[in-house]
Design a protein around this motif. Structure first.
Motif, short mmCIF file in Angstrom:
data_model
loop_
_atom_site.label_atom_id
_atom_site.label_comp_id
_atom_site.label_asym_id
_atom_site.label_seq_id
_atom_site.Cartn_x
_atom_site.Cartn_y
_atom_site.Cartn_z
N PRO A 71 0.82 -1.21 0.00
CA PRO A 71 0.00 0.00 0.00
C PRO A 71 0.85 1.26 0.00
CG PRO A 71 -0.88 -1.58 1.57
CD PRO A 71 0.44 -2.13 1.09
N ALA A 72 0.39 2.27 -0.73
CA ALA A 72 1.10 3.54 -0.76
C ALA A 72 0.94 4.26 0.58
CB ALA A 72 0.53 4.41 -1.89
N ALA A 73 1.92 5.10 0.89
CA ALA A 73 1.83 5.93 2.09
C ALA A 73 0.90 7.10 1.79
CB ALA A 73 3.22 6.43 2.49
N SER A 74 -0.11 7.29 2.63
CA SER A 74 -1.13 8.29 2.36
C SER A 74 -1.55 8.99 3.65
CB SER A 74 -2.36 7.61 1.72
OG SER A 74 -3.52 8.39 1.84
N ARG A 75 -1.55 10.32 3.62
CA ARG A 75 -1.98 11.06 4.79
C ARG A 75 -3.45 10.76 5.13
NH1 ARG A 75 -1.50 17.46 4.47
NH2 ARG A 75 -3.16 17.16 2.97
N ARG A 76 -4.28 10.69 4.09
CA ARG A 76 -5.70 10.42 4.34
C ARG A 76 -5.90 9.04 4.95
NH1 ARG A 76 -9.78 10.07 -0.67
NH2 ARG A 76 -9.54 12.34 -0.70
N ARG A 77 -5.22 8.04 4.38
CA ARG A 77 -5.39 6.68 4.89
C ARG A 77 -4.88 6.56 6.32
NH1 ARG A 77 -6.56 1.67 3.52
NH2 ARG A 77 -5.34 -0.09 4.30
N LEU A 78 -3.73 7.17 6.59
CA LEU A 78 -3.20 7.13 7.95
C LEU A 78 -4.17 7.78 8.93
CD1 LEU A 78 -0.92 6.56 9.96
CD2 LEU A 78 0.12 8.74 9.30
N ALA A 79 -4.75 8.93 8.55
CA ALA A 79 -5.69 9.61 9.44
C ALA A 79 -6.94 8.77 9.68
CB ALA A 79 -6.07 10.97 8.84
N GLU A 80 -7.45 8.12 8.63
CA GLU A 80 -8.64 7.29 8.78
C GLU A 80 -8.36 6.09 9.69
OE1 GLU A 80 -9.78 6.30 4.81
OE2 GLU A 80 -10.81 8.21 4.47
N LEU A 81 -7.22 5.46 9.48
CA LEU A 81 -6.87 4.32 10.32
C LEU A 81 -6.63 4.75 11.76
CD1 LEU A 81 -4.47 2.49 7.84
CD2 LEU A 81 -6.66 1.61 8.66
N MET A 82 -5.99 5.91 11.93
CA MET A 82 -5.75 6.42 13.27
C MET A 82 -7.06 6.68 14.00
SD MET A 82 -4.22 10.09 14.39
CE MET A 82 -5.79 10.75 13.79
N ASN A 83 -8.00 7.34 13.33
CA ASN A 83 -9.28 7.65 13.97
C ASN A 83 -10.04 6.38 14.34
OD1 ASN A 83 -8.93 10.42 13.78
ND2 ASN A 83 -9.88 10.55 11.76
N LEU A 84 -10.01 5.38 13.44
CA LEU A 84 -10.69 4.13 13.74
C LEU A 84 -10.00 3.38 14.87
CD1 LEU A 84 -12.95 2.20 13.17
CD2 LEU A 84 -11.65 1.27 11.23
N ARG A 85 -8.68 3.41 14.86
CA ARG A 85 -7.95 2.74 15.95
C ARG A 85 -8.26 3.40 17.29
NH1 ARG A 85 -1.43 2.19 17.07
NH2 ARG A 85 -1.73 1.34 19.17
N LEU A 87 -11.00 4.96 18.16
CA LEU A 87 -12.36 4.56 18.55
C LEU A 87 -12.37 3.14 19.14
CD1 LEU A 87 -14.48 5.92 15.56
CD2 LEU A 87 -14.58 6.70 17.93
N LEU A 88 -11.73 2.21 18.44
CA LEU A 88 -11.71 0.82 18.89
C LEU A 88 -10.95 0.65 20.19
CD1 LEU A 88 -11.05 -0.87 15.43
CD2 LEU A 88 -13.15 -1.10 16.77
N GLU A 89 -9.79 1.31 20.27
CA GLU A 89 -8.96 1.13 21.46
C GLU A 89 -9.60 1.79 22.69
OE1 GLU A 89 -4.17 1.42 22.24
OE2 GLU A 89 -4.94 0.80 20.29
N CYS A 90 -10.24 2.93 22.49
CA CYS A 90 -10.89 3.59 23.62
C CYS A 90 -12.10 2.80 24.13
CB CYS A 90 -11.30 5.01 23.23
SG CYS A 90 -9.92 6.18 23.16
N GLU A 91 -12.87 2.24 23.21
CA GLU A 91 -14.01 1.41 23.65
C GLU A 91 -13.50 0.10 24.24
OE1 GLU A 91 -17.60 -0.39 24.53
OE2 GLU A 91 -17.00 1.71 24.32
N HIS A 159 -9.66 -4.59 15.91
CA HIS A 159 -8.58 -3.72 16.39
C HIS A 159 -7.23 -4.21 15.90
CE1 HIS A 159 -5.47 -2.78 19.50
NE2 HIS A 159 -5.89 -1.57 19.26
N ARG A 160 -7.02 -5.51 15.92
CA ARG A 160 -5.73 -6.04 15.47
C ARG A 160 -5.47 -5.71 14.01
NH1 ARG A 160 -2.47 -11.39 16.97
NH2 ARG A 160 -0.72 -10.99 15.58
N ASN A 161 -6.47 -5.90 13.16
CA ASN A 161 -6.28 -5.61 11.74
C ASN A 161 -6.05 -4.13 11.50
OD1 ASN A 161 -8.06 -5.03 8.88
ND2 ASN A 161 -6.37 -6.49 8.81
N ILE A 162 -6.79 -3.28 12.19
CA ILE A 162 -6.59 -1.83 12.04
C ILE A 162 -5.22 -1.42 12.57
CG2 ILE A 162 -7.43 0.45 12.74
CD1 ILE A 162 -9.12 -1.03 10.60
N TYR A 163 -4.81 -2.02 13.69
CA TYR A 163 -3.48 -1.74 14.23
C TYR A 163 -2.41 -2.08 13.19
CZ TYR A 163 0.81 -2.19 16.93
OH TYR A 163 2.11 -2.06 17.35
#
Length: 224
Positions: A71-85, A87-91, A159-163
């Motif tokens: 996968p290419a390095a992408s600011r958008r993708r990193l931000a989306e994965l970060m936000n989802l991580r 959410l998952l980690e906090c819950e 969470h593991r897959n998003i991590y």
């Protein structure tokens, strides 16, 4: 890897996943099963199955009639994965703190001890590249242990897959594979709040730890 050393496809899958998460292959690099089959000592068809499994987990991209690429390095993708991580980690940590027992606390403290040990070595090393694969594994062990008392198997698997996708983006796009001087006290703050059973403080510590990636990515990666 030693060419010709036979390996089970399941072991090849785990090894290649580790290499992808540690940034051993360049972002956007094309990979072919026949390039790696000899290194793992398995057939090209078995190697393709490994590639397909990793593509299903979004750690490789399958392009129709064009094979596979990292996968290419992408600011958008990193931000989306970060936000989802986040959410998952906090819950997940909310549930883990509620359900975790003394054994959970002990395992979390032990995982943190290992993480501190490797991160202190990285802080003083002139080149952290040799530490990145080990650090990636031990960092995962800490965050996985943090959520291990969460009763939701679906949440923990997601969470593991998003991590894994998040770490792949971080290693590919951020300076020093995402390691910063502040990483050590940030992990300590997460541990302290979890042991004290302070859910809001632990969630805030997780958010503070992860959101830094967004700021750094904004300086280093282009939107995609």
């Amino acid at each position: 890897m030693n060419a010709g050393k036979a390996m089970r496809p399941s072991a090849a899958y785990r090894s290649l996943k580790t290499r992808l998460m540690a940034g051993e292959f360049r972002a956007g690099e094309k990979l072919r099963p026949d390039m790696l089959k000899d290194a793992y000592g398995i057939s090209a068809s078995a190697m393709r199955e490994v590639f397909l499994r990793l593509a299903h987990e979004s750690l490789l991209v399958q392009e129709e009639q064009r094979g596979f690429r990292v996968p290419a390095a992408s600011r958008r993708r990193l931000a989306e994965l970060m936000n989802l991580r986040i959410l998952l980690e906090c819950e997940g940590v909310r549930q883990a703190i509620r359900e975790g027992d003394l054994e959970w606390e002990a395992r979390l403290a032990a995982a943190h001890h290992k993480l501190v040990h490797i991160e202190r070595k990285m802080r003083s090393a002139p080149d952290i590249a040799p530490f990145v694969p080990l650090w990636t594994r031990i960092d995962w062990e800490f965050h996985d242990t943090l959520l291990s008392a969460c009763p939701s198997e679906v949440l923990r698997a997601t969470h593991r897959n998003i991590y894994e996708q998040f770490r792949q983006q971080v290693v590919a796009g951020l300076e020093h594979a995402g390691f910063r001087e502040e990483t050590i006290p940030e992990h300590a703050a997460i541990l302290k709040a979890a042991i004290e059973r302070d859910v809001p403080a632990c969630q805030a510590a997780i958010h503070a730890h992860l959101q830094v990636s967004r700021d750094e990515a904004g300086e280093r990666l282009k939107s995609a």
